[in-house]
Design an enzyme around this catalytic site. Sequence first.
Site, PDB file in Angstrom:
ATOM      1  NE  ARG A 122       8.894 -13.485 -26.851  1.00 57.65           N
ATOM      2  CZ  ARG A 122      10.154 -14.020 -26.902  1.00 57.65           C
ATOM      3  NH1 ARG A 122      10.691 -13.289 -27.698  1.00 57.65           N
ATOM      4  NH2 ARG A 122      10.326 -14.902 -26.654  1.00 57.65           N
ATOM      5  CE  LYS A 144     -13.347  -7.313 -24.790  1.00 62.14           C
ATOM      6  NZ  LYS A 144     -14.836  -7.345 -24.454  1.00 62.14           N
ATOM      7  CD  GLU A 186     -22.899  -6.214 -31.488  1.00 62.93           C
ATOM      8  OE1 GLU A 186     -22.693  -5.293 -30.672  1.00 62.93           O
ATOM      9  OE2 GLU A 186     -22.613  -7.268 -31.334  1.00 62.93           O
ATOM     10  CE  LYS A 228     -15.376  -2.014 -29.329  1.00 67.61           C
ATOM     11  NZ  LYS A 228     -15.583  -3.536 -29.870  1.00 67.61           N
ATOM     12  NE  ARG A 242     -13.651  -3.432 -25.080  1.00 66.60           N
ATOM     13  CZ  ARG A 242     -12.438  -3.694 -25.788  1.00 66.60           C
ATOM     14  NH1 ARG A 242     -11.325  -3.229 -25.375  1.00 66.60           N
ATOM     15  NH2 ARG A 242     -12.820  -4.154 -26.980  1.00 66.60           N
ATOM     16  CG  ASN A 246     -20.055  -7.393 -22.953  1.00 66.98           C
ATOM     17  OD1 ASN A 246     -19.759  -7.625 -24.071  1.00 66.98           O
ATOM     18  ND2 ASN A 246     -19.199  -7.405 -22.023  1.00 66.98           N
ATOM     19  CG  HIS A 249     -23.284  -8.789 -25.570  1.00 69.68           C
ATOM     20  ND1 HIS A 249     -23.693  -7.642 -26.145  1.00 69.68           N
ATOM     21  CD2 HIS A 249     -22.423  -9.258 -26.655  1.00 69.68           C
ATOM     22  CE1 HIS A 249     -23.130  -7.332 -27.198  1.00 69.68           C
ATOM     23  NE2 HIS A 249     -22.467  -8.121 -27.539  1.00 69.68           N
ATOM     24  CG  HIS A 267     -22.923 -12.086 -31.698  1.00 68.86           C
ATOM     25  ND1 HIS A 267     -23.026 -12.543 -30.438  1.00 68.86           N
ATOM     26  CD2 HIS A 267     -22.743 -10.841 -31.639  1.00 68.86           C
ATOM     27  CE1 HIS A 267     -22.493 -11.775 -29.428  1.00 68.86           C
ATOM     28  NE2 HIS A 267     -21.958 -10.584 -30.326  1.00 68.86           N
TER      29      HIS A 267
HETATM   30  N1  GLY Z   1     -17.590  -6.472 -28.143  1.00 73.11           N
HETATM   31  C1  GLY Z   1     -17.418  -6.077 -27.141  1.00 73.11           C
HETATM   32  C2  GLY Z   1     -15.881  -5.281 -26.817  1.00 73.11           C
HETATM   33  O1  GLY Z   1     -15.384  -5.135 -27.791  1.00 73.11           O
HETATM   34  O2  GLY Z   1     -15.636  -4.899 -25.632  1.00 73.11           O
END
Ligand code: GLY
Length: 370
Positions: A122, A144, A186, A228, A242, A246, A249, A267
Amino acid sequence: MIDTVHVPLDGRAYDVRIGSDLLARAGAEIAPLLKRPRVAIVTDAHVAGLHLAPLERALSAEGIASVSLTLPAGEATKSWPHFERTVEWLLEEKIERRDIIIALGGGVIGDLVGFAAAVLRRGVRFVQIPTSLLAQVDSSVGGKTGINAPQGKNLIGAFHQPSLVLADISVLNSLPDRDFLAGYGEVVKYGLLGDATFFDWQEAQADRIKARDPEALAHAVRRSVEMKADIVVRDETEQGDRALLNLGHTFCHAFEAATGYSDRLLHGEGVAIGCALAFELSSRLGLCAQEDPSRARALLSEMGMKVTLGDIDGELPGAQALLDLMGQDKKVIDGRLRFILARGIGEAFVTSDVPPDTVLTLLQDALSDR
Ligand code: GLY
């Protein structure tokens, strides 16, 4: 010199450490997080050949024992079978709740290991040691995690923040040019979406970046990570801002699907082409000056990156088929595509208010340039 970007998420704050030769310091960096001197490392066969032994040495120099699992390199590893193997291996190795798992690799390893850490007992803490430029500036930060499903990329996963990120600029020297430049897509994205000064800097420093000057690279990674981190802290689970990350994208995902997620298009290359198209679309909609998409394309060309659909080898489907693929994007809400557009360089925003015909014409024009 080592820079630190702090990600101040309530209760889950962590540091991103950025600098040269960080891998050799990994033991000292990770030791303060440990409750016992033992870690599990998960990596891939390609990265293991380059960086696993130095990491093991750095850990052992601080008295930290390690076990490691090496998975096959490549996107196909981000799948249930390898995920299952990883989780079961971590259990066999008796990795406990208070232990630390290390993800040593690019985006595939970081995403898979982060997801394994999220569900193991968990939730176990993990450290990201990203070895690709793309992973250093994007996927290792922000929590993510996940794997791909037969139905699409990144459809199974969880938000699980790392406890530490070690972005070693020196490891970028081992990247082939194509992977390096794809990751730089990026970096360009960050300037375009939210920091015109950073974009100006990228224009001025293109030669140093191409030469992989460590100081210039450290600045590019640090500024990207700062941007970021700032967005992730505002909107960790992508309810709003957030989505700005993108930029490019929606186009990119359609081109990746059209090229079968193969090495015809990496990518980051799709992101670069997608950013150029997002600015062209913004200009056609009268949102930004015509000069802005030209500047975006000029920087990508100067860097030797992919810029247009003409830079993708082989056949592509027609404009309507590409538009249909864009409709499969995760950002579709109630059947309406959401785009990240811009009012200028560094001024991106999210909108669903884009006439499909304008996008179709844009794609037709982009295809006719091939
Ligand atoms: N790669 C996009 C994000 O982390 O939201």
